[in-house]
Scaffold this motif. Structure first.
Motif, short mmCIF file in Angstrom:
data_model
loop_
_atom_site.label_atom_id
_atom_site.label_comp_id
_atom_site.label_asym_id
_atom_site.label_seq_id
_atom_site.Cartn_x
_atom_site.Cartn_y
_atom_site.Cartn_z
N TRP A 16 0.82 -1.21 0.00
CA TRP A 16 0.00 0.00 0.00
C TRP A 16 0.85 1.26 0.00
CZ3 TRP A 16 -4.29 -1.51 -1.71
CH2 TRP A 16 -4.93 -2.66 -1.25
N THR A 17 2.09 1.18 0.49
CA THR A 17 2.92 2.38 0.59
C THR A 17 3.87 2.58 -0.58
OG1 THR A 17 4.64 1.28 1.89
CG2 THR A 17 2.85 2.34 3.11
N LYS B 28 11.31 4.54 -5.19
CA LYS B 28 10.39 3.62 -4.50
C LYS B 28 11.14 2.75 -3.50
CE LYS B 28 6.84 3.39 -8.02
NZ LYS B 28 5.48 3.35 -7.54
N THR C 20 -4.87 4.32 -5.73
CA THR C 20 -6.08 5.09 -6.04
C THR C 20 -6.18 5.48 -7.50
OG1 THR C 20 -5.12 7.26 -5.56
CG2 THR C 20 -6.07 6.03 -3.69
N THR C 21 -5.17 5.12 -8.30
CA THR C 21 -5.22 5.47 -9.72
C THR C 21 -5.55 4.22 -10.53
OG1 THR C 21 -2.82 5.16 -9.91
CG2 THR C 21 -3.61 7.41 -9.52
N TYR D 213 -5.69 7.21 2.48
CA TYR D 213 -5.90 7.87 1.20
C TYR D 213 -7.20 8.66 1.18
CZ TYR D 213 -2.14 4.86 -0.35
OH TYR D 213 -0.93 4.24 -0.47
N HIS E 137 3.13 2.11 -3.92
CA HIS E 137 2.48 2.51 -5.17
C HIS E 137 1.21 3.27 -4.82
CE1 HIS E 137 -0.48 -0.67 -4.57
NE2 HIS E 137 -1.05 -0.39 -5.71
N ASP E 138 0.58 3.86 -5.81
CA ASP E 138 -0.65 4.61 -5.59
C ASP E 138 -1.83 3.72 -5.95
OD1 ASP E 138 -2.84 6.28 -5.48
OD2 ASP E 138 -1.96 7.85 -6.71
N GLN F 169 0.29 3.95 -13.06
CA GLN F 169 1.22 4.34 -12.01
C GLN F 169 2.16 5.34 -12.66
OE1 GLN F 169 1.45 3.44 -8.54
NE2 GLN F 169 -0.61 2.85 -9.14
N SER G 146 -3.44 -1.82 -10.26
CA SER G 146 -3.18 -2.23 -8.88
C SER G 146 -4.04 -3.46 -8.61
CB SER G 146 -3.55 -1.09 -7.93
OG SER G 146 -3.36 -1.49 -6.59
#
Length: 177
Positions: A78-79, A164, A84-85, A123, A81-82, A89, A99
């Motif tokens: 969860w930390t 990352k 919510t998109t 988020y 990558h994003d 990415q 994701s």
């Protein structure tokens, strides 16, 4: 007595990024880049990148659950990558960069659902991560394996992968090998 190892299969953008992070996690014994979630057999990089196969770029992580738990691997996920998109990415765009958590059994499915719910608190936007059963993992071509370790000075690695890895090392110091 032989160690009981387990597997986790995750997608969060380019597999080079996830592979580079998870190779640094205590308790992880192997990370393989590959493809999952599509509708064609024996996919290759070119066909997956076209978006026509339905596959996502993923990593399959082999780990010792006595050292690192599936929950811990997801917390890292969860930390780094994003989530919510949708189907992207950063500059990597397409369903192959979605994701996704591919679970191996019902226990992993339940853990993933709870983990996703907990992660949502971090988020503002909704998490769009897909949680789906793993039907088949297809290893990527050999030149994709250990890519960051073999090519640390390559442009994409410097601009995208290295940050990352550093983010992981900063936020998860207790998990760094």
């Amino acid at each position: 007595m032989e160690k009981r190892l387990e597997k986790a299969t995750l997608g969060g953008g380019c597999f080079w990024c996830l592979e580079a992070v998870y190779e640094n996690v205590k308790g992880v014994t192997d990370v393989a880049s590959g493809y999952a979630g599509g509708h064609t057999d024996h996919p290759d990089y070119r066909s997956v990148c076209s978006g026509a196969t339905g596959h996502a770029e993923v990593v399959q992580i082999t780990y010792d659950p006595e050292v690192v738990s599936y929950e811990d691997l997801l917390d890292i996920f969860w930390t780094i990558h994003d989530p919510t998109t949708l189907n992207r990415q950063g500059a990597d765009v397409g369903t192959q960069y979605r994701s996704v958590i591919f679970y191996h059994d019902d226990a992993q499915k339940k853990i993933a659902e709870v983990s996703k719910e907990k992660a949502q608190a971090r988020y503002r936007d909704p998490i769009v991560t897909e949680i789906a059963p793993l039907s088949k993992f297809w290893p990527a071509e050999e030149y994709h394996q250990d890519y960051f370790r073999k090519n640390p000075h390559q442009g994409y690695c410097q601009a995208v992968v290295a940050p990352k890895v550093e983010k992981f090392k900063t936020h998860h110091k207790g998990w760094v090998k």
